[in-house]
Design a protein around this motif. Structure first.
Motif, mmCIF file in Angstrom:
data_model
loop_
_atom_site.group_PDB
_atom_site.id
_atom_site.type_symbol
_atom_site.label_atom_id
_atom_site.label_comp_id
_atom_site.label_asym_id
_atom_site.label_seq_id
_atom_site.Cartn_x
_atom_site.Cartn_y
_atom_site.Cartn_z
ATOM 1 N N GLU A 1 32.554 -6.545 -0.098
ATOM 2 C CA GLU A 1 31.935 -7.844 0.181
ATOM 3 C C GLU A 1 30.410 -7.769 0.209
ATOM 4 N N SER B 1 38.031 -0.179 -1.874
ATOM 5 C CA SER B 1 38.909 -1.328 -1.652
ATOM 6 C C SER B 1 40.301 -0.847 -1.253
ATOM 7 N N CYS C 1 32.290 -12.174 -4.146
ATOM 8 C CA CYS C 1 32.135 -12.177 -2.693
ATOM 9 C C CYS C 1 30.658 -12.057 -2.333
ATOM 10 N N THR D 1 33.835 -23.210 -3.788
ATOM 11 C CA THR D 1 34.153 -21.793 -3.871
ATOM 12 C C THR D 1 33.583 -21.244 -5.190
ATOM 13 N N GLU E 1 31.488 -12.448 3.873
ATOM 14 C CA GLU E 1 32.431 -13.310 3.164
ATOM 15 C C GLU E 1 33.567 -13.762 4.075
ATOM 16 N N LYS E 2 33.873 -15.056 4.046
ATOM 17 C CA LYS E 2 34.972 -15.611 4.842
ATOM 18 C C LYS E 2 36.192 -15.930 3.981
ATOM 19 N N ARG E 3 36.005 -15.996 2.677
ATOM 20 C CA ARG E 3 37.111 -16.306 1.782
ATOM 21 C C ARG E 3 37.658 -15.027 1.142
ATOM 22 N N SER E 4 38.818 -15.166 0.500
ATOM 23 C CA SER E 4 39.407 -14.038 -0.220
ATOM 24 C C SER E 4 38.646 -13.807 -1.514
ATOM 25 N N PRO E 5 38.719 -12.596 -2.087
ATOM 26 C CA PRO E 5 38.071 -12.347 -3.379
ATOM 27 C C PRO E 5 38.590 -13.245 -4.492
ATOM 28 N N VAL E 6 39.785 -13.782 -4.331
ATOM 29 C CA VAL E 6 40.350 -14.673 -5.349
ATOM 30 C C VAL E 6 39.566 -15.975 -5.424
ATOM 31 N N GLN E 7 39.081 -16.449 -4.279
ATOM 32 C CA GLN E 7 38.296 -17.684 -4.230
ATOM 33 C C GLN E 7 36.800 -17.378 -4.159
#
Length: 411
Positions: A134, A143, A366, A347, A370-376
């Motif tokens: 992140e 990771s 990211c 996002t 980061e508060k969101r997942s790597p997907v978003q």
């Protein structure tokens, strides 16, 4: 695209119209799109030709016989030409970076280069101190879903409130965790990495606590071209092991390299083959050799200088337009926009998908904290290497920043 691309298309179409159709669509996409993915670039026709050459037919497990005196070389016959090619490639990459380090040109990718580099000096369960994903690191830097996070005890040093490396925290983590290897390098970090400071911190902590010095490894995949051109401080002479890809700013074929101090040569070579890989991709090594030749030229160095100028110009325009840029700017070929404060409902994926519709290609990324997942993700990463290859300069990137801002304003 080039005449060589047209030749490739016609050759394939004569055998497989369906593959040619897909290839043609990709050729058009690359021709028409504004390519801002920081890890992509456009290679020369000579590199394309080498990667598509008869070297693809040759199996060559092992190393040139001349590499180690008295050691058996290849596992197959008929390798006299690939032996010569591989040795030439190694020599040219030493020339690119003006180094006497040992170099292995066989890694199929940057990820495999990192895997082999780790396994050359570490055992599963050993501790690695690295930057976290992140905060700008690569998947192979620890990771939890990657081999690095599954095989090793990964601990991470922090960035400060501005997103820049916290070197004091790094020193603290060295003292606390006593890692066997310390890794520097990133895939989404826009500032200079002070390799000399890290080397001094490693030595200082080791001396203070009377500990064996951990290995110092640098993954310079993103900044290798800048190192070659003098636009980023070099890790050579400081790091024990250095890995890189040959695409990205080096503008070569997709593949990896490992450099190491001479005393680690046998360990590194053994970790690449037979431990991590089988036969090398000699057609890609041919492309790597040509990329090294190109990187030795004054024209290449001027290209890299322009990449950095373009990145700064575009980044500064986004700042002027009111965007939150991670670390407040850039020193290299890329920068990150963080939407979490200025556009909290957006996002990175939303922006990436919308820009795709406008023939502008970049990737979600990211951001620190980061508060969101790597997907978003909450940000996007922008790089200038590919479009600089096409000949564009500062004003083009400034205009693209304005265009991207206009698109985002309608989301």
């Amino acid at each position: 695209m080039s005449k060589y691309n047209d030749y490739i298309y016609d050759t394939i179409a004569s055998v497989s119209p369906r593959v040619a159709e897909i290839l043609g669509n990709e050729m058009n996409r690359q021709e028409e799109n504004c390519e801002l993915i920081a890890s992509e670039n456009f290679v020369s026709d000579a590199i394309l030709a080498a990667v598509g050459s008869c070297f693809t037919n040759k199996y060559a497990e092992g190393y040139p016989t001349s590499r180690y005196s008295g050691r058996e070389g290849r596992y197959y016959g008929g390798t006299q030409n690939v032996d010569e090619l591989e040795e030439y490639c190694c020599n040219k990459w030493r020339e690119v970076f003006n180094t006497d380090y040992h170099v292995n040109v066989q890694p199929h990718s940057g990820s495999q280069a990192n895997f082999a580099a780790y396994m050359s000096v570490l055992n599963p369960g050993d501790t690695i101190l690295s930057m976290s994903l992140e905060n700008g690191a690569h998947l192979t830097h620890g990771s939890s879903v990657n081999f690095s996070g599954k095989l090793f005890n990964m601990v991470f040093y922090d960035v400060d409130k501005n997103g820049t490396i916290d070197y004091f925290n790094l020193a603290q983590k060295i003292a606390i965790y006593n890692p066997k290897l310390i890794l520097a390098g990133a895939s989404a970090y826009p500032r200079i990495i002070d390799f000399k400071k890290i080397r001094n911190l490693i030595d200082g902590v080791s001396d203070k606590y009377y500990r064996p010095r951990p290995y110092f490894m640098v993954d310079m995949a993103h900044i290798a071209g800048l190192v070659a051109a003098g636009d980023h401080p070099s890790p050579f002479g400081l790091a024990d092991i250095i890995t890189t890809t040959t695409h990205k700013t080096l503008r070569g074929p997709r593949g990896g390299l490992i450099f190491c101090k001479p005393e680690l040569a046998k360990k590194v070579d053994g970790a690449v083959f037979p431990f991590a890989q089988g036969g090398p991709l000699e057609h890609v090594i041919a492309g790597k050799a040509i990329a090294a030749e190109e990187a030795c030229t004054p024209a290449y160095k001027e290209y890299i200088h322009q990449v950095v100028r373009n990145s700064k110009a575009m980044c500064d325009k986004f700042i002027e337009l009111g965007y939150d840029i991670t670390t407040g700017g850039t020193d290299n070929h890329l920068f990150l926009i963080d939407f979490s404060k200025t556009h909290p409902n957006l996002t990175g994926k939303m922006v990436q998908d919308e820009l795709d519709k406008h023939n502008i290609t970049l990737n979600k990324n990211c951001v620190p904290n980061e508060k969101r997942s790597p997907v978003q993700a909450s940000g996007v990463r922008i790089g200038t290497a590919a479009m600089t290859t096409k000949g564009y300069k500062e004003q083009y990137f400034i205009d693209k920043a304005i265009e991207i801002d206009n698109i985002i304003s309608h989301l």
